[in-house]
Scaffold this motif. Structure first.
Motif, PDB file in Angstrom:
ATOM      1  N   ILE A 256       0.850  -1.190   0.000  1.00 26.48           N
ATOM      2  CA  ILE A 256       0.000   0.000   0.000  1.00 26.48           C
ATOM      3  C   ILE A 256       0.888   1.243   0.000  1.00 26.48           C
ATOM      4  N   GLY A 257       0.636   2.152  -0.949  1.00 27.04           N
ATOM      5  CA  GLY A 257       1.446   3.346  -1.089  1.00 27.04           C
ATOM      6  C   GLY A 257       1.125   4.405  -0.049  1.00 27.04           C
ATOM      7  N   PRO A 258       1.946   5.446   0.027  1.00 26.91           N
ATOM      8  CA  PRO A 258       1.747   6.522   1.013  1.00 26.91           C
ATOM      9  C   PRO A 258       0.379   7.183   0.905  1.00 26.91           C
ATOM     10  N   SER A 259      -0.180   7.232  -0.304  1.00 21.78           N
ATOM     11  CA  SER A 259      -1.491   7.856  -0.497  1.00 21.78           C
ATOM     12  C   SER A 259      -2.640   6.853  -0.448  1.00 21.78           C
ATOM     13  N   GLY A 260      -2.321   5.619  -0.102  1.00 23.31           N
ATOM     14  CA  GLY A 260      -3.360   4.605   0.024  1.00 23.31           C
ATOM     15  C   GLY A 260      -3.590   3.760  -1.206  1.00 23.31           C
ATOM     16  N   THR A 261      -2.776   3.930  -2.243  1.00 27.35           N
ATOM     17  CA  THR A 261      -2.914   3.107  -3.454  1.00 27.35           C
ATOM     18  C   THR A 261      -2.588   1.654  -3.125  1.00 27.35           C
ATOM     19  N   ARG A 262      -3.474   0.754  -3.530  1.00 25.07           N
ATOM     20  CA  ARG A 262      -3.274  -0.662  -3.230  1.00 25.07           C
ATOM     21  C   ARG A 262      -2.718  -1.392  -4.444  1.00 25.07           C
ATOM     22  N   GLU A 263      -1.685  -2.161  -4.190  1.00 28.09           N
ATOM     23  CA  GLU A 263      -0.995  -2.882  -5.264  1.00 28.09           C
ATOM     24  C   GLU A 263      -1.951  -3.750  -6.066  1.00 28.09           C
ATOM     25  N   LYS A 264      -2.858  -4.455  -5.409  1.00 25.64           N
ATOM     26  CA  LYS A 264      -3.729  -5.396  -6.105  1.00 25.64           C
ATOM     27  C   LYS A 264      -4.566  -4.717  -7.191  1.00 25.64           C
ATOM     28  N   GLU A 265      -4.923  -3.448  -6.982  1.00 27.23           N
ATOM     29  CA  GLU A 265      -5.757  -2.733  -7.941  1.00 27.23           C
ATOM     30  C   GLU A 265      -4.939  -2.221  -9.127  1.00 27.23           C
ATOM     31  N   VAL A 266      -3.753  -1.703  -8.834  1.00 27.76           N
ATOM     32  CA  VAL A 266      -2.894  -1.162  -9.887  1.00 27.76           C
ATOM     33  C   VAL A 266      -2.453  -2.258 -10.847  1.00 27.76           C
ATOM     34  N   VAL A 267      -1.990  -3.386 -10.304  1.00 28.75           N
ATOM     35  CA  VAL A 267      -1.455  -4.441 -11.173  1.00 28.75           C
ATOM     36  C   VAL A 267      -2.557  -5.087 -12.010  1.00 28.75           C
ATOM     37  N   LEU A 268      -3.800  -5.107 -11.501  1.00 30.96           N
ATOM     38  CA  LEU A 268      -4.903  -5.646 -12.300  1.00 30.96           C
ATOM     39  C   LEU A 268      -5.181  -4.748 -13.495  1.00 30.96           C
ATOM     40  N   LYS A 269      -5.111  -3.427 -13.294  1.00 26.99           N
ATOM     41  CA  LYS A 269      -5.311  -2.490 -14.400  1.00 26.99           C
ATOM     42  C   LYS A 269      -4.221  -2.651 -15.455  1.00 26.99           C
ATOM     43  N   ILE A 270      -2.983  -2.815 -15.013  1.00 25.47           N
ATOM     44  CA  ILE A 270      -1.876  -3.010 -15.955  1.00 25.47           C
ATOM     45  C   ILE A 270      -2.064  -4.317 -16.716  1.00 25.47           C
ATOM     46  N   ALA A 271      -2.492  -5.361 -16.016  1.00 30.75           N
ATOM     47  CA  ALA A 271      -2.715  -6.657 -16.669  1.00 30.75           C
ATOM     48  C   ALA A 271      -3.817  -6.556 -17.717  1.00 30.75           C
ATOM     49  N   HIS A 272      -4.878  -5.814 -17.425  1.00 27.40           N
ATOM     50  CA  HIS A 272      -5.955  -5.646 -18.406  1.00 27.40           C
ATOM     51  C   HIS A 272      -5.459  -4.903 -19.646  1.00 27.40           C
ATOM     52  N   ARG A 273      -4.614  -3.897 -19.443  1.00 26.74           N
ATOM     53  CA  ARG A 273      -4.074  -3.155 -20.591  1.00 26.74           C
ATOM     54  C   ARG A 273      -3.159  -4.052 -21.425  1.00 26.74           C
ATOM     55  N   LEU A 274      -2.361  -4.865 -20.763  1.00 28.17           N
ATOM     56  CA  LEU A 274      -1.487  -5.777 -21.495  1.00 28.17           C
ATOM     57  C   LEU A 274      -2.311  -6.853 -22.198  1.00 28.17           C
ATOM     58  N   GLU A 434       8.239  -6.393 -11.193  1.00 26.72           N
ATOM     59  CA  GLU A 434       7.925  -5.372 -10.196  1.00 26.72           C
ATOM     60  C   GLU A 434       7.913  -4.048 -10.943  1.00 26.72           C
ATOM     61  N   THR A 435       6.726  -3.515 -11.174  1.00 26.98           N
ATOM     62  CA  THR A 435       6.551  -2.405 -12.103  1.00 26.98           C
ATOM     63  C   THR A 435       7.155  -1.093 -11.603  1.00 26.98           C
ATOM     64  N   ALA A 436       7.201  -0.907 -10.298  1.00 27.58           N
ATOM     65  CA  ALA A 436       7.759   0.302  -9.684  1.00 27.58           C
ATOM     66  C   ALA A 436       7.653   0.122  -8.176  1.00 27.58           C
ATOM     67  N   PHE A 437       8.215   1.069  -7.422  1.00 24.43           N
ATOM     68  CA  PHE A 437       8.092   1.025  -5.964  1.00 24.43           C
ATOM     69  C   PHE A 437       6.877   1.848  -5.549  1.00 24.43           C
ATOM     70  N   ILE A 438       5.816   1.146  -5.173  1.00 27.36           N
ATOM     71  CA  ILE A 438       4.602   1.831  -4.752  1.00 27.36           C
ATOM     72  C   ILE A 438       4.818   2.577  -3.438  1.00 27.36           C
ATOM     73  N   SER A 439       5.864   2.198  -2.705  1.00 29.18           N
ATOM     74  CA  SER A 439       6.197   2.863  -1.447  1.00 29.18           C
ATOM     75  C   SER A 439       6.896   4.202  -1.666  1.00 29.18           C
ATOM     76  N   ASN A 440       7.297   4.474  -2.905  1.00 29.77           N
ATOM     77  CA  ASN A 440       7.911   5.754  -3.256  1.00 29.77           C
ATOM     78  C   ASN A 440       6.803   6.701  -3.732  1.00 29.77           C
ATOM     79  N   PRO A 441       6.609   7.866  -3.068  1.00 33.32           N
ATOM     80  CA  PRO A 441       5.488   8.757  -3.427  1.00 33.32           C
ATOM     81  C   PRO A 441       5.462   9.142  -4.901  1.00 33.32           C
ATOM     82  N   GLU A 442       6.639   9.389  -5.482  1.00 35.92           N
ATOM     83  CA  GLU A 442       6.702   9.771  -6.890  1.00 35.92           C
ATOM     84  C   GLU A 442       6.276   8.624  -7.792  1.00 35.92           C
ATOM     85  N   GLU A 443       6.756   7.433  -7.480  1.00 36.35           N
ATOM     86  CA  GLU A 443       6.415   6.279  -8.316  1.00 36.35           C
ATOM     87  C   GLU A 443       4.981   5.821  -8.081  1.00 36.35           C
TER      88      GLU A 443
END
Length: 480
Positions: A256-274, A434-443
């Motif tokens: 879970i990122g600093p702003s509350g972004t959850r990994e499970k949701e982000v990676v599913l969106k990327i998988a759908h695009r791929l 590993e698409t990026a570091f979700i723990s990094n605010p910029e990433e």
């Protein structure tokens, strides 16, 4: 004010109390743990593969499940609790489009016993089990009671892919291609015919559930549809299958990122695009032009155990397996994408070893019914990795890294290796991105950006194409 520290009669009272308490504990076993338990949260995870109901409490719950076949219902008596508002919320959490549940009823069935009834849309193979408390990142799960509803009849995912291929399906009009996993062996559930037709009736209106267990599901229950050759439609045309594995899901949010972004949701969106890109791609090889089809280990927000992810890819006899994740570290400075392959020995770095350990905890967090797993099959599957598979995986990972570095920073400029459980398909080149570091605010901001998600999907697609240009898919025969 007076204390009877030296009163022999008080010692006798204490001794009798302790003996009585000890006898009661022996009589109740684990049931005494549940008395006074409080329900703190309820969750429902509907999916085509299966629906999961989770009841979280501050103390382990003791249950008596009862399955009714006609009409299909699952009743669960939760002993040692009083009905509270949190448990009542479960009634409103079932969606109208849930593939398995039509409604929920809950009530105080008897003194200190709450009865939960799931009215079912079709016959299921239910699993009822408990999970111990576990912590992941900032998320702390207390005791969890899990009700998994698997379909009685399991669809053949490869047949679905072939059907879609013959219909000329694309990413935009293809039917869901998520495999329905073979459900684990069924829990021991009492079964009766519910002669009064109302599971919420008073206790004396219902017969005692028999001891007999529900029939277990085995490999024999899987469909026996025969397909002439792997990844080949009935018109004889070979096509390429790429298994996409969005990490985590359901009870397991991932990082879970600093702003509350959850990994499970982000990676599913990327998988759908791929997936969209794969389903609209044709690979040119010496065998001719081979169309591609993507197969997702999960289409929505639900949990899939690590072993089942591997098994799903093998059931459709995928040509590649790509697990998609988002990194996290204790400090926010870490950044960059990484690609991992399986190691047949030690990890290539301490960071790779640490990452594999974190990802391999998914079953513990997501909730796996350990008792239902065939330990010998699990060990065999995870020990069958081959040198050839690892060699091809490194080639695939290298091709992907070469494309990813053109759109962003790499954490490591070479493919790392470690003992990732999800990469242990013995006959499928497999990588974890590993698409990026979700723990990094910029990433984290980049990960939620549609532009970056598209750029990353493009890079992964180009990596796949580059890999196949140098390593054309082999013709294989399916074992039936």
């Amino acid at each position: 004010m007076t204390q009877h520290h030296n009163d022999p009669s008080s010692h006798g009272i204490k001794r009798r109390s302790l003996l009585q308490g000890g006898t009661l504990a022996l009589l109740l076993g684990r049931a005494d743990i549940a008395w006074g338990a409080s329900i703190v949260a309820v969750r429902v995870w509907p999916a085509a593969a299966y629906t999961r109901v989770t009841i979280e409490s501050d103390t382990a719950l003791k249950t008596v499940p009862i399955f009714v076949a006609n009409p299909p219902r699952l009743a669960v008596d939760i002993e040692g609790i009083e009905l509270n508002p949190a448990l009542k919320e479960l009634v409103g959490k079932v969606r109208s489009d849930d593939p398995y549940i039509t409604g929920v009823r809950v009530g105080q069935f008897a003194n200190k016993t709450v009865r939960l009834v799931l009215d079912l849309r079709r016959m299921v193979k239910p699993q009822v089990f408990n999970l111990m408390p576990v912590r992941t990142g900032n998320t702390q799960y207390q005791h969890r009671l899990v009700l998994d509803l698997y379909p009685s009849e399991v669809a053949d995912p490869l047949e679905a892919l072939i059907t879609d291929k013959l219909k000329g399906g694309t990413a935009y009009n293809a039917p869901s291609m998520t495999a329905t996993p073979t459900p684990p062996p069924a829990s021991k559930l009492g079964t009766h015919a519910d002669p009064v037709g109302d599971l919420m009736a008073k206790p004396n209106a219902l017969p005692e559930p028999p001891v007999a267990a529900a029939s277990a599901v085995s490999a024999a229950s899987a469909p026996t549809t025969t397909v002439a050759s792997v990844n080949q439609s009935t018109d004889g045309e070979r096509f390429i299958i790429v298994a996409l594995d969005p990490g985590h899901g359901g009870e397991d949010p991932g990082a879970i990122g600093p702003s509350g972004t959850r990994e499970k949701e982000v990676v599913l969106k990327i998988a759908h695009r791929l997936r969209d890109r794969i389903n609209n791609t044709v690979i040119k090889t010496k065998q001719g032009n081979l169309p591609m089809r993507a197969y997702l280990t999960r289409e929505g927000d639900y949990f899939v155990p690590l072993q089942q992810r591997v098994e799903k890819a093998r059931r459709v006899q995928a040509d590649l397996f790509i697990s998609i994740h988002a990194d996290a570290f204790q400090t926010p400075q870490a950044k960059g994408a990484s690609v991992f392959a399986l190691s047949d020995g030690a990890a290539t770095s301490a960071a790779a070893r640490w990452m594999a350990k974190q990802e391999n905890r998914a079953d513990l967090i997501g909730g796996l019914n350990i008792k239902s797993q065939d330990a010998s099959v699990q060990r065999a599957l995870l020990d069958m990795s081959t040198t050839a598979q690892i060699k091809d995986s490194l080639k695939l990972g290298g091709a992907m890294l070469g494309q990813i570095k053109q759109i962003g920073k790499l954490h490591k400029d070479r493919v790392e290796q470690a003992g990732f459980a999800v990469l242990k398909a013995p006959d499928i080149p497999s990588v974890l991105v590993e698409t990026a570091f979700i723990s990094n605010p910029e990433e984290e901001k980049r990960l939620v950006s549609p532009q970056y998600q598209n750029d990353l999907a493009d890079a992964l697609m180009k990596g796949i194409e580059r890999y196949f240009s140098r390593n054309p898919p082999l013709a294989k025969t399916r074992n039936t």
